[in-house]
Design an enzyme around this catalytic site. Sequence first.
Site: not given
Ligand code: IPM
Ligand code: MG
Length: 366
Positions: A141, A249, A193, A225, A253
């Site tokens: 990032y 990240d 990884k 993975d 999700d």
């Molecule tokens: C998160 C989000 C952010 C990230 C985006 C909005 C840049 O997905 O906080 O998980 O990737 O860190």
């Molecule tokens: Mg995210």
Amino acid sequence: MQLNLAVLPGDGIGKEVTTEALKVLGVIAGQNGHTLNYEEALVGGAALEAEGASISQATLDLCKNSDSILFGAVGLPKYDQAPADRRPEQALFALRKTFDLFSNLRPVKNLPVLQNASTLKPEVLNGVDLVVVRELTGGIYFGKPSQRFTDEGGRKAVDTLPYSEQEIERIVRVAFELAKTRNGKKKVTSVDKANVLNTSRLWREVANEVGKDYPDIELEHMLVDSAAMNLIRKPAAFDVIVTENMFGDILTDEASMLAGSMGLLASASLGSIKNPQGGQFGMYEPIHGTAPDITGQGIANPLAAIGCAAMLLRLTYGLETEANAIETAIENVLHKGYRTPDLYESGMTRLGTSQMGDAVIAELQK
Ligand code: IPM
Ligand code: MG
């Protein structure tokens, strides 16, 4: 106690859900003799439009003079084609870096009452109670070079994934400390990884070194993975997962689906900085985004944002009782069958965003 907050609602449903979190904070403060002071500022697309930058210096100063930040969400489809420095997300990166918020805690719990809302089978979800510790200020990032260019071979782009041993050590330590205090499986799963990446091989080496200081905590290493697979194969086997920025990240999700909806998950971003009152400075943010498809309809789930209020009280102010009261109230409204549309099933009572906030407050006032 004085609770002095910077409130950054941001874009999309950020404003709607943050409003509910503030309502709940106001009530819990009043009940327990605390004073809630807060100042709102623009961030993300809203700030780009009104102030010419995704976050202004004045807003960063406001945050610096506050105990912590309550954050909504940033990002809008209209900025999808914008260059990196004109994107709403830039505000997040600025906040993470400015306040050294290197440690992002994302707890994921499965409440049996919501098992129908998940796409996974109840027997897979039973007992899921994990937390992902995501490294937040390093890795791909922030690595340089990160750019697009054109040469004789055509269009090209590069991003860079660097990690230092200090960066790895401090985040892995956070994970072990957390594993120690949780009533969990006393296990840290370090995700990398290492079969491909040099940064991951360093990560693994440093994790093993840090692990020596925690003989009572089990340390396992898992390739990313394989971790992605195990998160839906046998999620209850995890306790604390620690991983680098981008893996964290992606995996969070995925992990949110174990709870039933992204609209339920709160997160805390913490670092080395103390706030003006000497407490832990942090940024508290629901992990869902701006949800442009439902913005302005009053139907977004505010429970993640309200969960952020609980994390804030616990981690910045040490107000464990108040934090628990909010979390219990959230569970109780779900037990009563109250659902925003993201979690609605027939037989339940459908509520909008502010009604859901009111329902949580009604529980607190019992
Ligand atoms: C998160 C989000 C952010 C990230 C985006 C909005 C840049 O997905 O906080 O998980 O990737 O860190
Ligand atoms: Mg995210």
